[in-house]
Each structure stands twice: as structure tokens, then as C-alpha cells.
Scaffold this motif. Structure first.
Motif, PDB file in Angstrom:
ATOM      1  N   TRP A 108       0.994  -1.100   0.204  1.00  0.00           N
ATOM      2  CA  TRP A 108       0.391   0.124   0.142  1.00  0.00           C
ATOM      3  C   TRP A 108       0.842   1.586  -0.156  1.00  0.00           C
ATOM      4  O   TRP A 108      -0.070   2.235  -0.824  1.00  0.00           O
ATOM      5  CB  TRP A 108      -1.160  -0.065   1.433  1.00  0.00           C
ATOM      6  CG  TRP A 108      -2.380   0.440   1.161  1.00  0.00           C
ATOM      7  CD1 TRP A 108      -3.406   1.466   0.967  1.00  0.00           C
ATOM      8  CD2 TRP A 108      -1.137   2.679   1.492  1.00  0.00           C
ATOM      9  NE1 TRP A 108      -3.987   2.359   0.754  1.00  0.00           N
ATOM     10  CE2 TRP A 108      -3.040   3.294   1.336  1.00  0.00           C
ATOM     11  CE3 TRP A 108      -0.370   3.220   2.032  1.00  0.00           C
ATOM     12  CZ2 TRP A 108      -3.114   4.233   1.886  1.00  0.00           C
ATOM     13  CZ3 TRP A 108      -1.081   4.391   2.704  1.00  0.00           C
ATOM     14  CH2 TRP A 108      -1.933   4.864   2.763  1.00  0.00           C
ATOM     15  N   ALA A 109       2.176   0.946   0.956  1.00  0.00           N
ATOM     16  CA  ALA A 109       2.590   2.076   0.899  1.00  0.00           C
ATOM     17  C   ALA A 109       3.452   2.619   0.221  1.00  0.00           C
ATOM     18  O   ALA A 109       3.062   3.307  -0.606  1.00  0.00           O
ATOM     19  CB  ALA A 109       3.536   1.938   2.078  1.00  0.00           C
ATOM     20  N   VAL A 110       3.883   1.754  -0.617  1.00  0.00           N
ATOM     21  CA  VAL A 110       4.752   1.892  -2.080  1.00  0.00           C
ATOM     22  C   VAL A 110       3.774   2.782  -3.281  1.00  0.00           C
ATOM     23  O   VAL A 110       4.113   3.465  -4.247  1.00  0.00           O
ATOM     24  CB  VAL A 110       4.635   0.758  -2.867  1.00  0.00           C
ATOM     25  CG1 VAL A 110       5.467   1.068  -4.376  1.00  0.00           C
ATOM     26  CG2 VAL A 110       6.172   0.621  -1.641  1.00  0.00           C
ATOM     27  N   LYS A 111       2.536   1.605  -3.067  1.00  0.00           N
ATOM     28  CA  LYS A 111       2.086   1.971  -4.158  1.00  0.00           C
ATOM     29  C   LYS A 111       1.342   3.763  -4.329  1.00  0.00           C
ATOM     30  O   LYS A 111       0.644   4.479  -4.773  1.00  0.00           O
ATOM     31  CB  LYS A 111       0.416   1.430  -4.062  1.00  0.00           C
ATOM     32  CG  LYS A 111      -0.618   1.318  -5.651  1.00  0.00           C
ATOM     33  CD  LYS A 111      -1.568   0.343  -5.545  1.00  0.00           C
ATOM     34  CE  LYS A 111      -2.272  -0.141  -6.919  1.00  0.00           C
ATOM     35  NZ  LYS A 111      -2.819  -1.668  -6.563  1.00  0.00           N
TER      36      LYS A 111
ATOM     37  N   ASP B  17      11.457  -1.079   2.186  1.00  0.00           N
ATOM     38  CA  ASP B  17      10.803  -2.111   2.890  1.00  0.00           C
ATOM     39  C   ASP B  17      10.256  -1.041   4.218  1.00  0.00           C
ATOM     40  O   ASP B  17       9.322  -0.703   4.844  1.00  0.00           O
ATOM     41  CB  ASP B  17      10.654  -3.323   3.333  1.00  0.00           C
ATOM     42  CG  ASP B  17      10.058  -4.160   1.616  1.00  0.00           C
ATOM     43  OD1 ASP B  17      10.202  -3.410   0.678  1.00  0.00           O
ATOM     44  OD2 ASP B  17      10.085  -5.970   1.838  1.00  0.00           O
ATOM     45  N   CYS B  18      11.857  -1.485   5.122  1.00  0.00           N
ATOM     46  CA  CYS B  18      11.335  -0.877   6.455  1.00  0.00           C
ATOM     47  C   CYS B  18      10.848   0.615   6.874  1.00  0.00           C
ATOM     48  O   CYS B  18      10.419   0.587   7.168  1.00  0.00           O
ATOM     49  CB  CYS B  18      13.364  -1.165   7.321  1.00  0.00           C
ATOM     50  SG  CYS B  18      13.289  -2.073   7.650  1.00  0.00           S
ATOM     51  N   GLN B  19      11.276   1.540   5.939  1.00  0.00           N
ATOM     52  CA  GLN B  19      11.507   3.443   5.576  1.00  0.00           C
ATOM     53  C   GLN B  19      10.093   3.334   5.134  1.00  0.00           C
ATOM     54  O   GLN B  19       9.068   3.848   6.018  1.00  0.00           O
ATOM     55  CB  GLN B  19      12.579   3.445   4.188  1.00  0.00           C
ATOM     56  CG  GLN B  19      13.043   4.056   4.473  1.00  0.00           C
ATOM     57  CD  GLN B  19      13.641   5.313   5.575  1.00  0.00           C
ATOM     58  OE1 GLN B  19      12.862   6.116   5.497  1.00  0.00           O
ATOM     59  NE2 GLN B  19      14.808   5.575   5.960  1.00  0.00           N
ATOM     60  N   ALA B  20       9.486   2.456   4.275  1.00  0.00           N
ATOM     61  CA  ALA B  20       8.359   2.690   3.910  1.00  0.00           C
ATOM     62  C   ALA B  20       6.812   2.087   4.890  1.00  0.00           C
ATOM     63  O   ALA B  20       5.858   2.719   4.893  1.00  0.00           O
ATOM     64  CB  ALA B  20       7.795   1.810   2.194  1.00  0.00           C
ATOM     65  N   ILE B  21       7.153   0.837   5.410  1.00  0.00           N
ATOM     66  CA  ILE B  21       6.210   0.512   6.664  1.00  0.00           C
ATOM     67  C   ILE B  21       5.904   1.077   7.373  1.00  0.00           C
ATOM     68  O   ILE B  21       5.296   1.759   8.407  1.00  0.00           O
ATOM     69  CB  ILE B  21       6.480  -1.634   6.810  1.00  0.00           C
ATOM     70  CG1 ILE B  21       6.754  -1.932   5.793  1.00  0.00           C
ATOM     71  CG2 ILE B  21       6.670  -1.007   7.717  1.00  0.00           C
ATOM     72  CD1 ILE B  21       7.626  -3.850   6.009  1.00  0.00           C
ATOM     73  N   THR B  22       7.812   1.791   8.100  1.00  0.00           N
ATOM     74  CA  THR B  22       7.594   2.490   9.080  1.00  0.00           C
ATOM     75  C   THR B  22       6.748   4.288   9.136  1.00  0.00           C
ATOM     76  O   THR B  22       6.672   4.134   9.667  1.00  0.00           O
ATOM     77  CB  THR B  22       8.929   2.668   9.272  1.00  0.00           C
ATOM     78  OG1 THR B  22       9.697   1.693   9.823  1.00  0.00           O
ATOM     79  CG2 THR B  22       9.013   3.573  10.581  1.00  0.00           C
ATOM     80  N   GLU B  23       6.886   4.742   8.123  1.00  0.00           N
ATOM     81  CA  GLU B  23       6.089   5.609   7.331  1.00  0.00           C
ATOM     82  C   GLU B  23       4.378   5.264   7.576  1.00  0.00           C
ATOM     83  O   GLU B  23       3.743   6.335   7.997  1.00  0.00           O
ATOM     84  CB  GLU B  23       7.127   5.627   6.292  1.00  0.00           C
ATOM     85  CG  GLU B  23       6.381   7.211   5.840  1.00  0.00           C
ATOM     86  CD  GLU B  23       6.775   7.513   4.315  1.00  0.00           C
ATOM     87  OE1 GLU B  23       7.943   7.785   4.301  1.00  0.00           O
ATOM     88  OE2 GLU B  23       5.852   8.357   3.529  1.00  0.00           O
TER      89      GLU B  23
END
Lengths: 141, 141
Positions: A108-111, B17-23
Motif C-alpha cells: 500500500w505504501a509503495v503504491k 520496506d523498512c522505510q515504507a512500513i515505518t512511514e
DNA sequence: CTGAATCCACCAAGATACTG
DNA sequence: CAGTATCTTGGTGGATTCAG
């Protein structure tokens, strides 16, 4: 579960969802848990290895995070009483399965991150204009 | 990292992934955001309606949460300058799509919560025994 | 090397009161 | 009804030091 009344169940489930999601978010939503879990995704690591991989985490926070994960059965801790001592941390199967919803969040974040950033920019612009308006009235004080 | 591209990419992705998920966790991981979003899942609601549904949220926190959601384009705010004033909040499509990973988290929670609770109980028990051991040596405060 | 313990700063969030 | 303003506080996390 009091019955199979679809409409009722939908409302009830909504409340239960809140509880469950909030609960999980409380576990993994802190500053370091996810990063530590992902560090362990590939293979077991030692204490210091994790600290190097995660980068920025203090000893205190690493210890607390690991203890929390161990407490909830997401990570297993293996101590070798050698000299110097050595401790391995490894994702349990429970911990590994947590990667699935985490991956979903990542997707979701990436998209949608671009859309979010764009929205934030628009909002900041609108706020700036509103702020200018306000200033004309905020004379005293 | 001298091997094939695939292994390299896996490592790199792990960091991203870490960055995005944490965000994302920072956005939805606070105390109220998820509850507000789920309150709006079914239909648009007015300010006070949300406050009643969420139950426990203060005006301040509701305002802050809604502003944050609006800021990131997850919720749209529609004001009707009637008397008394009326403001509707509604999930945007972006906000709606966030329900997907949230549902994924919920599924995980429901499925594995018992295991987590059991693990926590075991851990508490082990800690209790260890604590008893410690006490024998902690003579002088 | 792997922690535990202590002290401290900051911020999220609650309570309360006020406003348009 | 729909917020804003101010004060206060508890918890999270950082830095440092000590210990096994």
C-alpha cells in the motif's frame, strides 16, 4: 459469536476489528519493532548484528524491543554460555507470518505514497493561504 | 554481495520496506487514526457522529486526527455553512484502499492472537521464576 | 559481547475552558 | 455544532554508566 445474522455481524465485526487492529498496531507500531523484525527476516542474528543492521537503535531500545518480541512469541532467544557470551535471535513461525500483513502494508505504501505526498503538498498550500487570511484579524496579542 | 542480482535486490528491498512500513505505521499507528478511519468506513459522518462512534476520543484528539487524515488525503472534509454549522467527513478513495492492508492486519490479529497471549503467559511465568531467583541475592537494597 | 540500570528530554494525548 | 487554546502529564525513547 451470538449468531449468523449477517447485518448484525457486520456492525459487531467493525468494533472488533478496531480492537484487534489497535492491539496489533500497539505491538508493532512503535519505533523499532518492525525494523528489528525485518532485520531477522532473512536469518537469525546476534544482538550486535541486529544493532548494526537496524542502524540508529540504542542498546536500551534494542533490548526492550527484543524482550517485547520474545514475550509475545514472535522471536526466540537462544543463549550460548560461551566466552564471550553469544545470543541468537530468530523469528518464530508466528513472527514469520507477521510478515504477510506487513508486506500488505508495504505494498500500500509503495503504491499510494506519491498520492499522499501530493495531498500533503496541496494541504500545506491551502493552509498557507488560510494563514495569511487569519493574520489580518489577529491584530492584538 | 557478489552474487546474483536477485539476492542483492532482496537486501535492498528489505531496507526500502523498512522505510515504507515505518512511514505508514507512523501515520496510522497512533492512538485514534485507525478507529476514526473504520468509523468512516461505512458512510460519511459528521464531527459529532464520529465522536460518538469512536467513544473515548476527546474533541482535541478528534480534531487533530481528522486534520492529519485530511492532510494526507485519506479523508475529505465538506463544510455546510448552515446554522448550526455542519461538517461531513468522508473517506477518500485513498482512504478506502487503506482498508485492504488494515484488513490483512486484522486477519493476522484474529488468527494469531491466542498464540500471542499464550506466549505472553508462558513468558510471564518464566520471568516470575527468574525474579524469585534474583531476590535471593538482592539483599541490600 | 550482551545486556541492566539510571537519568533526562520530548511529545502525544487528556482535561478543561472558551469561541463562532 | 464544530471546533480552538492552554495547561498538564505519562510514556517513549536517547545517552550514559555499570555488570556478568
Amino acid at each position: 459469536m451470538s449468531g449468523a445474522h449477517s447485518s448484525v455481524r457486520k456492525v459487531d465485526a467493525s468494533r472488533a476489528d478496531c480492537q484487534a487492529i489497535t492491539e496489533i498496531l500497539d505491538r508493532v507500531g512503535d519505533k523499532w519493532t518492525v525494523m528489528v523484525v525485518r532485520a531477522l527476516e532473512q536469518r537469525p542474528l546476534r544482538y550486535n548484528e541486529i544493532q548494526r543492521v537496524v542502524d540508529g537503535i540504542s542498546q536500551r531500545m534494542l533490548t526492550l524491543t527484543l524482550k517485547g518480541l520474545e514475550r509475545d512469541g514472535l522471536v526466540s532467544r537462544t543463549m550460548y554460555p560461551t566466552i564471550p557470551p553469544r545470543v541468537d535471535y530468530e523469528l518464530t513461525e508466528l513472527g514469520n507470518r507477521l510478515m504477510v500483513p506487513l508486506q500488505s502494508l508495504y505494498d500500500w505504501a509503495v503504491k499510494h505514497r506519491p498520492a499522499m505526498l501530493a495531498a500533503r503538498k496541496r494541504f500545506a498550500e491551502k493552509e498557507r493561504l488560510a494563514g495569511a487570511q487569519q493574520k489580518r484579524f489577529a491584530t492584538a496579542k
